[in-house]
Design an enzyme around this catalytic site. Sequence first.
Site, mmCIF file in Angstrom:
data_model
loop_
_atom_site.group_PDB
_atom_site.id
_atom_site.type_symbol
_atom_site.label_atom_id
_atom_site.label_comp_id
_atom_site.label_asym_id
_atom_site.label_seq_id
_atom_site.Cartn_x
_atom_site.Cartn_y
_atom_site.Cartn_z
ATOM 1 N N PHE A 142 8.028 61.047 47.350
ATOM 2 C CA PHE A 142 6.761 61.509 46.786
ATOM 3 C C PHE A 142 5.633 60.898 47.601
ATOM 4 C CE2 PHE A 142 2.999 61.317 44.161
ATOM 5 C CZ PHE A 142 2.922 62.612 43.697
ATOM 6 N N ASP A 227 4.902 54.286 53.354
ATOM 7 C CA ASP A 227 4.051 54.617 52.207
ATOM 8 C C ASP A 227 4.237 53.538 51.146
ATOM 9 O OD1 ASP A 227 2.925 55.528 49.855
ATOM 10 O OD2 ASP A 227 3.554 57.618 50.137
ATOM 11 N N LYS A 256 -2.646 52.742 44.710
ATOM 12 C CA LYS A 256 -2.479 52.394 43.285
ATOM 13 C C LYS A 256 -2.988 51.008 42.848
ATOM 14 C CE LYS A 256 0.916 55.735 41.824
ATOM 15 N NZ LYS A 256 1.481 56.557 42.901
HETATM 16 C C1 LIG Z 1 1.259 57.786 43.594
HETATM 17 C C2 LIG Z 1 1.770 57.922 44.973
HETATM 18 C C3 LIG Z 1 1.095 58.710 45.921
HETATM 19 C C4 LIG Z 1 -0.138 59.523 45.580
HETATM 20 O O1 LIG Z 1 -1.189 58.725 45.138
HETATM 21 P P1 LIG Z 1 -2.408 59.412 44.321
HETATM 22 O O2 LIG Z 1 -3.402 58.309 44.161
HETATM 23 O O3 LIG Z 1 -1.830 59.899 43.034
HETATM 24 O O4 LIG Z 1 -2.917 60.516 45.145
HETATM 25 C C5 LIG Z 1 1.613 58.759 47.195
HETATM 26 N N1 LIG Z 1 2.720 58.074 47.538
HETATM 27 C C6 LIG Z 1 3.385 57.300 46.653
HETATM 28 C C7 LIG Z 1 4.590 56.540 47.094
HETATM 29 C C8 LIG Z 1 2.947 57.207 45.327
HETATM 30 O O5 LIG Z 1 3.618 56.477 44.441
#
Ligand SMILES: *Cc1c(COP(=O)(O)O)cnc(C)c1O
Length: 405
Positions: A142, A227, A256
Amino acid sequence: MNGRADNGSADNGSAMTERYQGALMNTFGPPQRVLVRGEGVYVWDIDGNRYLDLLGGIAVNALGHAHPAIVNAVTDQLGTLGHISNFFASVPQIALAERLLALVGSPGKVFFTNSGTEANEAAFKATRRTGRTKIVAAQNSFHGRTMGALALTSKKAYREPFEPLPGDVVWVPYGDADALAKAVDDTVAAVILEPIQGEAGVVDPPAGYLKAARDITTAHDALLWIDEIQTGMGRTGAWFAHTGSGIVPDLVTVAKGLGGGIPIGALLALGHAATLLQPGNHGTTFGGNPVATAAALAVIDTIVADDLLANAKEVGDRIRTGLAAHPLVIDVTGEGLLIGIVLAQDVSAALQQSALGAGLIINNPTPNRLRLAPPLILTADEADDAVKTLLTLLDTLTPLDGEAQ
Ligand SMILES: *Cc1c(COP(=O)(O)O)cnc(C)c1O
């Protein structure tokens, strides 16, 4: 004030939920509760019920709710200099960029954004400046919901309604270094990986996987893009989840937990990757806003001052040990306070619902997995309370197959 459960009132939970549904776009489904207040690891709903927050706004509220360090930093900054354009610089923006580079431990440059998906968009654009376009991503990954980040996200249900998306993306099974080696050649711009897959349900890679990914990408002069949007900023008991593997990635994205609830994300472009994006290549109005960067500095200072990395490790292990004892729990995953609970049956949705009724906020990312990402300030006593409640709920859910209980 919030203590009423007067169901006839116009400002109770069900009336407010109806107003929500009348005015808010239905992209998230119905809200579980309408919340009015938070303090520490607890939140209160509009009907006066208290919840122990083991999700922390999905790994965002690193310092819990209404932490004075964030409240003061935001208030002071907003009263001093709230927003400027990126034609100008602010002191907290500069200080935060320096701080993030020091924490990641390698020289580089920072681009600030307002969210995780935007940090990934910036990184995605940087990969295109290599002159190559192909990206290798992992199955069940994700990376966000905007068109670029969505192109890297494997879940079909998220992607398909919006195709065509930016192309030239291939997926490999997560954790399989051989499959990655086969997929990467000299045409690959970047490999993007989560150090622990968050939305997939807190899935750990096998030991050595990130190191293998670094070796494979280096051999083909491809970028390694980690990421850390969910795993970064202390969530796993380290500033970044990848550092334990001894690797230096080219691109690291965070968001986050970074602002502790104030929206902010960042791309850390390390080594040669720092100069891929040149003047005019990218921009943002809000990214690096003084208030958001001041909040992030307060989060980092508090994590250091209160030794919250060690706390995340200790309390996370305590929760894992406590829950692993239950016969319905077949595995515990993740690091620090990013916790996955793998269940023997597909009961995570039922468990999430009953936990909410019992005053506990947890998350069910897949039918047989729970995810916990509580504030890093969670104490051992609060964790023990939560484990006790969860064990009791697991008992009531457990009609153990074939066993007369
Ligand atoms: C939550 C998340 C995203 C996206 O972040 P948003 O602030 O919701 O756009 C991307 N990569 C990972 C691994 C995430 O957990």
